[in-house]
Design a protein around this motif. Structure first.
Motif, short mmCIF file in Angstrom:
data_model
loop_
_atom_site.label_atom_id
_atom_site.label_comp_id
_atom_site.label_asym_id
_atom_site.label_seq_id
_atom_site.Cartn_x
_atom_site.Cartn_y
_atom_site.Cartn_z
N UNK A 1 -56.92 127.28 -68.33
CA UNK A 1 -57.68 127.88 -67.22
C UNK A 1 -58.86 128.70 -67.74
N UNK A 2 -59.99 128.60 -67.07
CA UNK A 2 -61.17 129.41 -67.39
C UNK A 2 -61.68 130.07 -66.11
N UNK A 3 -62.19 131.28 -66.27
CA UNK A 3 -62.76 131.99 -65.13
C UNK A 3 -64.07 131.34 -64.70
N UNK A 4 -64.48 131.56 -63.44
CA UNK A 4 -65.79 131.06 -62.99
C UNK A 4 -66.91 131.55 -63.90
N UNK A 5 -67.94 130.75 -64.01
CA UNK A 5 -69.07 131.04 -64.89
C UNK A 5 -70.35 131.09 -64.07
N UNK A 6 -71.14 132.14 -64.26
CA UNK A 6 -72.44 132.21 -63.60
C UNK A 6 -73.52 131.75 -64.56
N UNK A 7 -74.31 130.79 -64.11
CA UNK A 7 -75.44 130.32 -64.93
C UNK A 7 -76.64 130.09 -64.02
N UNK A 8 -77.74 130.71 -64.37
CA UNK A 8 -78.99 130.55 -63.64
C UNK A 8 -78.80 130.80 -62.14
N UNK A 9 -78.03 131.85 -61.82
CA UNK A 9 -77.85 132.26 -60.44
C UNK A 9 -76.82 131.48 -59.67
N UNK A 10 -76.16 130.50 -60.29
CA UNK A 10 -75.15 129.70 -59.60
C UNK A 10 -73.78 129.94 -60.22
N UNK A 11 -72.77 130.05 -59.37
CA UNK A 11 -71.39 130.23 -59.83
C UNK A 11 -70.74 128.86 -59.99
N UNK A 12 -70.24 128.56 -61.18
CA UNK A 12 -69.52 127.32 -61.46
C UNK A 12 -68.03 127.64 -61.57
N UNK A 13 -67.21 126.93 -60.79
CA UNK A 13 -65.76 127.12 -60.85
C UNK A 13 -65.15 125.93 -61.58
N UNK A 14 -64.83 126.07 -62.87
CA UNK A 14 -64.35 124.91 -63.63
C UNK A 14 -63.00 124.41 -63.16
N UNK A 15 -62.86 123.10 -63.08
CA UNK A 15 -61.58 122.50 -62.71
C UNK A 15 -60.63 122.46 -63.88
N UNK A 16 -59.34 122.61 -63.61
CA UNK A 16 -58.32 122.51 -64.65
C UNK A 16 -57.52 121.24 -64.45
#
Length: 395
Positions: free
Chosen positions: A270-285
């Protein structure tokens, strides 16, 4: 003992299987750990670990006893066996028992579901993409299921479909010139190509659209590796599947940062959501719990006495179908885990329906089963239900 107890708890919590129908078992074959052998409070067998013929005789006695006591329809799930034993046991007993290995088959099914789901983001068909694995032995199970799904979709021979999948091990790209020195489970993936010794060189040579890590080597997907994937893919698909987190080939943050937010990413940890260039990415597990509770339920309710690979494909396709545009917009290729009871029911229905479908086509099913799965039979007293009827019952 916590492992089988925990897995069966998930069968109940996520798949609705009655606890009274579940039996956790740990097979103690001794240990080579000197500290444990000398510990007065160690409750396991105080003897050296059994191997070779002694080990296999014990397993044969156990497997025969389970079948004799509980019948042919008891599902035996192998969990956390060492890779060399896991593949051997699955190959041997899938022909005579109802067996399922979550580490091999469950992992393969959930990863294939992630790939099928990712096609809705990157476009194309499964056969139009090229897959590169950084592997230990378990990764070959995923590779084989991908090839089987391509074969199913295109009606091409499995040998041709395997040519879309490439493997890199500790010595470099697996190619035909290495065949004489390869372990048997790798030979199917030894293609006619020039040998290269590093993952980065393999990426530059093959130009894959999908990169999958099952190596157990932390940070093996370096900045150069991921940037190379991003250099010729608008949306590179990167699956970093090894766990725990310290063994993950790359983190979610690294995958998004080094591809400038373009990666379609999934992980085993599991990884926490990542913010990049103003967008939140929620990685799938790629969590096996998406698959095995529903898969096991479907196998049991169908009355099957063998697991067939087409049942695994059905589970993958059903899980992939549950991912929506809302999930994709957040960066995840898997549906929310909060929907797991519904997902498990749908998977169980699809698996049960596939079992009945295979019975009507048993010669072809047996031919497709290869070395992993045997001919499938369903108890003749059970009702022949359609997929819609199964879904209605389970929901």
């Amino acid at each position: 003992m916590g492992i089988p107890v925990g897995k069966l708890s998930l069968y109940t919590a996520l798949g609705g299987v009655r606890p009274s129908a579940c039996l956790p078992i740990t097979i103690d074959v001794g240990t080579n750990n000197e500290q444990l052998l000398n510990d007065e409070f160690y409750i396991g067998l105080r003897q050296r670990r059994a191997t070779g013929e002694e080990y296999h005789e014990l397993m044969e006695e156990f497997m025969d006893a389970v079948k004799q006591i509980y019948g042919e329809k008891v599902l035996i799930q192998f969990e956390d066996f060492a890779n060399h034993n896991a593949f051997d046991l699955l190959a041997k007993y899938s022909k005579s028992h109802l067996v399922f290995n979550d580490d091999i088959q469950g992992t393969a099914s959930v990863v294939l579901a992630g790939l099928l789901s990712s096609l809705k983001v990157v476009g194309g068909t499964l056969a139009e993409h090229t897959y590169l694995f950084l592997v230990l032995q378990a990764g070959t199970g995923i590779a084989e299921l991908i090839a089987l799904e391509i074969s199913k979709q295109t009606n091409a021979p499995i040998e041709e479909c395997r040519k879309k999948v490439f493997l890199v091990d500790s010595k470099g790209l697996i190619v035909s010139s290495r065949k004489n020195s390869l372990q048997p489970f790798k030979t199917s993936w030894a293609h006619e190509r020039e040998p290269v010794t590093t993952l980065l060189d393999a990426i530059k040579s093959i130009r894959p659209t999908v990169l999958i890590g099952t190596s157990g080597v932390g940070r093996a997907f370096t900045k150069e590796v991921i940037e190379a994937m991003a250099s010729f893919n608008e949306r590179p698909v990167i699956f970093s599947l090894s766990n725990p987190t310290s063994h993950s080939e790359c983190t979610a943050e690294e995958a998004y940062k080094w591809t400038k937010g373009r990666a379609v990413f999934a992980s085993g940890s599991p990884f926490d959501p990542v913010e990049y260039d103003g967008k939140i990415h929620v990685p799938g597990q790629a969590n096996n719990a998406y698959i095995f509770p529903g898969f096991g339920l479907g196998v049991v309710i169908s009355g099957a006495i063998r697991v067939h690979e087409d049942m695994l494909l059905a589970a993958s396709e059903t899980l992939a179908a549950q991912a929506t545009k809302e999930n994709f917009d957040k960066g995840s290729i898997f549906p929310p885990f909060t929907n797991i009871r519904k997902i498990s029911a749908l998977i169980a229905a699809s698996v049960a329906a596939k079992a009945y479908e295979l019975v009507g086509d048993s010669p072809a099913a047996a031919e497709r089963s290869g070395e992993i799965c045997g001919e499938l039979h369903v108890h003749p007293c059970l009702p022949q239900l359609s997929l819609m009827q199964w879904r209605s019952i389970l929901q």
